[in-house]
Design a protein around this motif. Sequence first.
Motif, PDB file in Angstrom:
ATOM      1  N   MET A 166       9.442 -15.968   0.510  1.00  0.00           N
ATOM      2  CA  MET A 166       8.241 -16.059  -0.275  1.00  0.00           C
ATOM      3  C   MET A 166       7.231 -15.028   0.226  1.00  0.00           C
ATOM      4  SD  MET A 166       6.819 -19.080  -1.987  1.00  0.00           S
ATOM      5  CE  MET A 166       5.244 -19.671  -2.174  1.00  0.00           C
ATOM      6  N   ILE A 167       6.430 -14.520  -0.692  1.00  0.00           N
ATOM      7  CA  ILE A 167       5.462 -13.473  -0.358  1.00  0.00           C
ATOM      8  C   ILE A 167       4.184 -14.128   0.146  1.00  0.00           C
ATOM      9  CG2 ILE A 167       4.118 -11.573  -1.268  1.00  0.00           C
ATOM     10  CD1 ILE A 167       6.260 -11.159  -3.349  1.00  0.00           C
ATOM     11  N   GLY A 168       3.686 -13.602   1.240  1.00  0.00           N
ATOM     12  CA  GLY A 168       2.459 -14.139   1.811  1.00  0.00           C
ATOM     13  C   GLY A 168       1.237 -13.513   1.167  1.00  0.00           C
ATOM     14  N   LYS A 169       0.058 -14.047   1.580  1.00  0.00           N
ATOM     15  CA  LYS A 169      -1.197 -13.542   1.038  1.00  0.00           C
ATOM     16  C   LYS A 169      -1.406 -12.082   1.382  1.00  0.00           C
ATOM     17  CE  LYS A 169      -4.228 -17.559   1.097  1.00  0.00           C
ATOM     18  NZ  LYS A 169      -5.461 -18.057   1.645  1.00  0.00           N
ATOM     19  N   SER A 170      -1.158 -11.732   2.624  1.00  0.00           N
ATOM     20  CA  SER A 170      -1.416 -10.365   3.052  1.00  0.00           C
ATOM     21  C   SER A 170      -0.493  -9.381   2.320  1.00  0.00           C
ATOM     22  CB  SER A 170      -1.242 -10.233   4.572  1.00  0.00           C
ATOM     23  OG  SER A 170       0.081 -10.569   4.935  1.00  0.00           O
ATOM     24  N   ASP A 171       0.763  -9.762   2.094  1.00  0.00           N
ATOM     25  CA  ASP A 171       1.672  -8.887   1.347  1.00  0.00           C
ATOM     26  C   ASP A 171       1.213  -8.734  -0.107  1.00  0.00           C
ATOM     27  OD1 ASP A 171       3.289  -8.509   3.541  1.00  0.00           O
ATOM     28  OD2 ASP A 171       4.666 -10.161   3.003  1.00  0.00           O
ATOM     29  N   PHE A 172       0.769  -9.832  -0.714  1.00  0.00           N
ATOM     30  CA  PHE A 172       0.316  -9.801  -2.110  1.00  0.00           C
ATOM     31  C   PHE A 172      -0.888  -8.885  -2.261  1.00  0.00           C
ATOM     32  CE2 PHE A 172      -2.370 -11.603  -5.513  1.00  0.00           C
ATOM     33  CZ  PHE A 172      -1.519 -11.414  -6.606  1.00  0.00           C
ATOM     34  N   PHE A 173      -1.923  -9.088  -1.411  1.00  0.00           N
ATOM     35  CA  PHE A 173      -3.116  -8.260  -1.496  1.00  0.00           C
ATOM     36  C   PHE A 173      -2.834  -6.818  -1.085  1.00  0.00           C
ATOM     37  CE2 PHE A 173      -5.297 -12.469  -1.188  1.00  0.00           C
ATOM     38  CZ  PHE A 173      -5.891 -12.415  -2.443  1.00  0.00           C
ATOM     39  N   GLY A 174      -1.903  -6.644  -0.176  1.00  0.00           N
ATOM     40  CA  GLY A 174      -1.508  -5.294   0.226  1.00  0.00           C
ATOM     41  C   GLY A 174      -0.863  -4.546  -0.932  1.00  0.00           C
ATOM     42  N   THR A 175      -0.041  -5.242  -1.708  1.00  0.00           N
ATOM     43  CA  THR A 175       0.607  -4.633  -2.876  1.00  0.00           C
ATOM     44  C   THR A 175      -0.432  -4.254  -3.926  1.00  0.00           C
ATOM     45  OG1 THR A 175       2.530  -6.037  -2.464  1.00  0.00           O
ATOM     46  CG2 THR A 175       2.408  -4.953  -4.602  1.00  0.00           C
ATOM     47  N   ILE A 176      -1.410  -5.137  -4.154  1.00  0.00           N
ATOM     48  CA  ILE A 176      -2.478  -4.828  -5.126  1.00  0.00           C
ATOM     49  C   ILE A 176      -3.315  -3.665  -4.635  1.00  0.00           C
ATOM     50  CG2 ILE A 176      -4.585  -5.736  -6.182  1.00  0.00           C
ATOM     51  CD1 ILE A 176      -3.210  -8.416  -6.388  1.00  0.00           C
ATOM     52  N   LYS A 177      -3.613  -3.626  -3.331  1.00  0.00           N
ATOM     53  CA  LYS A 177      -4.392  -2.530  -2.756  1.00  0.00           C
ATOM     54  C   LYS A 177      -3.634  -1.216  -2.897  1.00  0.00           C
ATOM     55  CE  LYS A 177      -7.408  -2.094   1.125  1.00  0.00           C
ATOM     56  NZ  LYS A 177      -7.737  -2.519   2.476  1.00  0.00           N
ATOM     57  N   ALA A 178      -2.336  -1.238  -2.678  1.00  0.00           N
ATOM     58  CA  ALA A 178      -1.525  -0.030  -2.815  1.00  0.00           C
ATOM     59  C   ALA A 178      -1.450   0.418  -4.270  1.00  0.00           C
ATOM     60  CB  ALA A 178      -0.123  -0.276  -2.267  1.00  0.00           C
ATOM     61  N   LEU A 179      -1.474  -0.564  -5.191  1.00  0.00           N
ATOM     62  CA  LEU A 179      -1.422  -0.234  -6.613  1.00  0.00           C
ATOM     63  C   LEU A 179      -2.666   0.533  -7.043  1.00  0.00           C
ATOM     64  CD1 LEU A 179       0.061  -0.606  -9.331  1.00  0.00           C
ATOM     65  CD2 LEU A 179      -1.241  -2.709  -9.633  1.00  0.00           C
ATOM     66  N   PHE A 180      -3.825   0.149  -6.498  1.00  0.00           N
ATOM     67  CA  PHE A 180      -5.080   0.773  -6.876  1.00  0.00           C
ATOM     68  C   PHE A 180      -5.538   1.849  -5.895  1.00  0.00           C
ATOM     69  CE2 PHE A 180      -5.289  -3.220  -9.235  1.00  0.00           C
ATOM     70  CZ  PHE A 180      -5.544  -2.727 -10.500  1.00  0.00           C
ATOM     71  N   SER A 181      -4.634   2.559  -5.313  1.00  0.00           N
ATOM     72  CA  SER A 181      -5.008   3.653  -4.415  1.00  0.00           C
ATOM     73  C   SER A 181      -4.238   4.904  -4.817  1.00  0.00           C
ATOM     74  CB  SER A 181      -4.695   3.285  -2.962  1.00  0.00           C
ATOM     75  OG  SER A 181      -3.308   3.121  -2.793  1.00  0.00           O
ATOM     76  N   GLY A 182      -4.906   6.051  -4.731  1.00  0.00           N
ATOM     77  CA  GLY A 182      -4.262   7.340  -4.992  1.00  0.00           C
ATOM     78  C   GLY A 182      -3.880   7.521  -6.448  1.00  0.00           C
ATOM     79  N   ARG A 183      -2.709   8.096  -6.677  1.00  0.00           N
ATOM     80  CA  ARG A 183      -2.228   8.408  -8.023  1.00  0.00           C
ATOM     81  C   ARG A 183      -1.926   7.135  -8.816  1.00  0.00           C
ATOM     82  NH1 ARG A 183       0.097  12.365 -11.151  1.00  0.00           N
ATOM     83  NH2 ARG A 183       2.043  11.817 -12.191  1.00  0.00           N
TER      84      ARG A 183
END
Length: 122
Positions: free
Chosen positions: A1-18
């Motif tokens: 199961m995905i934890g909170k930090s992994d979930f928010f990390g994925t969203i943060k990576a989605l909204f960074s750079g290109r």
Amino acid sequence: MIGKSDFFGTIKALFSGRKKYVAFISGTLILMTCIALAVFIAQKSKKTRRAPAAERTFSPTQELLAPDGPQEQKDYIASREVKDAWSDADTERWFTPPEGKEMEDLRRANDKIVSDILGAAP
């Protein structure tokens, strides 16, 4: 199961750079599509029902009258009776017999029309 930090990390990576621009454009396109769909549905449901032909027939209850206006005379006639033939007085007043040059021009014009028609004939 995905934890909170992994979930928010994925969203943060989605909204960074290109990926940030791709996500923004994708979200904008999805939003515009939803708005267009909502407008289309609203337009379709607001169509007015047209009355059947039986309800739309016009039957005048009074005689049609010409409107009053500054350029109109009170003895305004909407139509007139057409005579079958001119009287002698009308002929003298309105008809001018064509002169020699006018007759020649008319003859040339008619000859040209006839030659155009006959020239195209097999």
